[in-house]
Design a protein around this motif. Structure first.
Motif, PDB file in Angstrom:
ATOM      1  N   LEU A  22       1.489  -1.134   5.187  1.00 37.80           N
ATOM      2  CA  LEU A  22       1.954  -0.146   4.211  1.00 37.80           C
ATOM      3  C   LEU A  22       2.817  -0.802   3.142  1.00 37.80           C
ATOM      4  CD1 LEU A  22       2.917   3.069   6.233  1.00 37.80           C
ATOM      5  CD2 LEU A  22       0.920   2.660   4.801  1.00 37.80           C
ATOM      6  N   PHE A  23       3.704  -1.704   3.583  1.00 37.16           N
ATOM      7  CA  PHE A  23       4.567  -2.414   2.641  1.00 37.16           C
ATOM      8  C   PHE A  23       3.730  -3.286   1.705  1.00 37.16           C
ATOM      9  CE2 PHE A  23       7.228  -6.070   1.445  1.00 37.16           C
ATOM     10  CZ  PHE A  23       8.292  -5.399   0.849  1.00 37.16           C
TER      11      PHE A  23
ATOM     12  N   LEU B 285       3.352  -0.894   9.592  1.00 41.18           N
ATOM     13  CA  LEU B 285       4.388  -0.805   8.555  1.00 41.18           C
ATOM     14  C   LEU B 285       4.268  -1.959   7.555  1.00 41.18           C
ATOM     15  CD1 LEU B 285       7.488   0.277  10.694  1.00 41.18           C
ATOM     16  CD2 LEU B 285       6.111   1.693   9.153  1.00 41.18           C
ATOM     17  N   CYS B 286       3.903  -3.132   8.052  1.00 42.11           N
ATOM     18  CA  CYS B 286       3.720  -4.278   7.154  1.00 42.11           C
ATOM     19  C   CYS B 286       2.552  -4.062   6.199  1.00 42.11           C
ATOM     20  CB  CYS B 286       3.502  -5.551   7.966  1.00 42.11           C
ATOM     21  SG  CYS B 286       4.999  -6.155   8.774  1.00 42.11           S
TER      22      CYS B 286
ATOM     23  N   SER C 195      -3.631   3.673  -0.831  1.00 42.29           N
ATOM     24  CA  SER C 195      -2.722   3.948   0.282  1.00 42.29           C
ATOM     25  C   SER C 195      -3.448   4.658   1.418  1.00 42.29           C
ATOM     26  CB  SER C 195      -1.554   4.814  -0.211  1.00 42.29           C
ATOM     27  OG  SER C 195      -0.855   4.175  -1.257  1.00 42.29           O
TER      28      SER C 195
ATOM     29  N   ILE D 274       2.750  -0.727  15.583  1.00 38.22           N
ATOM     30  CA  ILE D 274       3.649  -0.043  14.641  1.00 38.22           C
ATOM     31  C   ILE D 274       4.179  -1.020  13.600  1.00 38.22           C
ATOM     32  CG2 ILE D 274       5.867   1.137  14.418  1.00 38.22           C
ATOM     33  CD1 ILE D 274       5.342   2.396  17.150  1.00 38.22           C
ATOM     34  N   ILE D 275       4.596  -2.199  14.046  1.00 39.21           N
ATOM     35  CA  ILE D 275       5.134  -3.202  13.120  1.00 39.21           C
ATOM     36  C   ILE D 275       4.062  -3.653  12.120  1.00 39.21           C
ATOM     37  CG2 ILE D 275       6.049  -5.547  12.954  1.00 39.21           C
ATOM     38  CD1 ILE D 275       7.458  -5.055  15.640  1.00 39.21           C
TER      39      ILE D 275
ATOM     40  N   GLY E 277       2.905  -8.630   4.724  1.00 42.90           N
ATOM     41  CA  GLY E 277       3.782  -7.931   3.795  1.00 42.90           C
ATOM     42  C   GLY E 277       3.935  -8.581   2.446  1.00 42.90           C
TER      43      GLY E 277
END
Length: 373
Positions: free
Chosen positions: A177-178, A174-175, A146, A170-171, A8
């Motif tokens: 994406l961040f 999301l990281c 993206s 999932i985690i 992230g």
């Protein structure tokens, strides 16, 4: 937790730093080379890209046990740099990824086809996004980065589904994406600052070559122009001086005097640009003195345009806010540079003719013969 921080925060910062390093290298190193070898350009680009890509892949693999963000550099080069370099990047990326995994994990050779297929889909996606209308280049870059990072992450997690739980996937997703969002924000901030600096530099250059009062070119711009000319350049030079301008200043004040200068500069500019468009250069030397340089016209043609200027000033005179009309005249001298007369000599001759016009009664424009030295 460490993996989340790396995905992230750390990797986005590292990737942005590498992108900025590449930009600085191209701007201040590659473009400073005085060579015309395309092969050398590609070799330098390939070497720099290889080093940066290895840094990304090696750090990603060691820290996260997977490879991610490997297409950031090719995508950024595609949208924000040169597409010919981007195509090379897309060709090299699968080779670098495969070679790295081959050394680290003993990856089978047939996997190279799958890696190249993914790279081809990424490259094709970039070209499809380029074709989108009503989206700026940075918007297209953000969309491509993206979408491709999401696509690459989904494919990677599907391939390694037996090594990660659904919650971990999932985690990590999301990281990523961040991290992608951070890269976009960092690049946007840099490009915005770069644009501001370029505009500032452009404004400084403009101010150094233009007169602040009239927005005409100034004497410095004239000196630069003349220094670039040769005796082969065919230029007609008109020197103009507003008559009795000191009296106008004394009678109406310096504010009105400046307004008259701006008014005259606008009429001078519009009259000559209407006639000659891109072949005319108009300067204010200071005070009430102006200079007009025109390419490839005769002295008599220039004189006819001066008569048109006089007609314009007569039909549309300067007026105060009280609608009071203020009439004024100008004197001038016209000379021409030829193969045997340098522009500087023609300027001196035009200045002499201007002086003679003012001495003999003003409101006159003298011009020499076509072959006058």
């Amino acid at each position: 937790m460490l993996k989340l921080i790396i995905l992230g925060f750390y990797m986005p910062i590292m990737l942005t730093s590498l992108l900025l390093a590449r930009h600085i290298f191209y701007t201040y190193v590659m473009e400073s080379f005085d060579h015309k070898s395309i092969i050398l350009d590609y070799l330098m680009e390939g070497l720099i890209f290889f080093i940066h890509e290895i840094i990304i892949i090696d750090f990603s693999f060691i820290s996260l046990d997977l490879i991610c963000f490997q297409y950031v550099l090719p995508i950024a080069t595609f949208f924000l740099g040169r597409k010919r370099y981007a195509n090379l990047n897309f060709i090299l990326t699968p080779l670098i990824v495969f070679g790295f995994l081959k050394l680290k994990t003993g990856l089978v050779s047939t996997a190279l086809i799958q890696i190249y297929l993914k790279a081809f889909l990424v490259w094709l996606t970039c070209w499809l996004i380029v074709m989108l209308k009503n989206i700026g280049f940075f918007g297209k870059f953000s969309l491509a980065l993206s979408f491709i990072n999401i696509f690459n992450t989904v494919i990677t997690f599907f391939t390694l589904r037996n090594f990660y739980s659904i919650q971990d996937r999932i985690i990590l997703f999301l990281c990523i994406l961040f991290g992608t969002a951070l890269i976009i924000i960092f690049i946007y901030a840099y490009l915005r600052d770069l644009k501001r600096r370029r505009e500032m530099k452009k404004q400084i250059t403009y101010d150094s070559l233009h007169d602040r009062l009239t927005n005409l070119l100034n004497y410095r711009a004239f000196s630069v122009f003349v220094s670039e000319q040769t005796s082969q350049d065919d230029l007609t030079i008109l020197m103009i001086d507003i008559d009795n301008f000191k009296n106008l200043n004394d009678q109406y004040g310096h504010i009105v005097g400046n307004q008259i200068l701006r008014f005259f500069a606008n009429k001078l500019n519009s009259t000559f640009l209407k006639e000659y468009k891109y072949e005319v250069f108009i300067y204010r030397f200071g005070g009430e003195e102006f200079c007009v340089i025109i390419r490839d016209i005769s002295v008599t043609d220039c004189y006819q345009t001066v008569l048109n200027l006089k007609k314009v000033l007569k039909e549309h005179p300067f007026r105060l806010k009280t609608h009071q009309k203020i009439d004024f005249s100008f004197s001038g001298g016209i000379a021409r540079s030829t193969k045997t007369i340098h522009p500087r000599d023609a300027l001196r001759y035009a200045d002499t003719l201007l002086y003679q016009a003012k001495k003999s009664g003003k409101a006159k424009v003298n011009y020499g013969e076509e072959d006058q030295g």
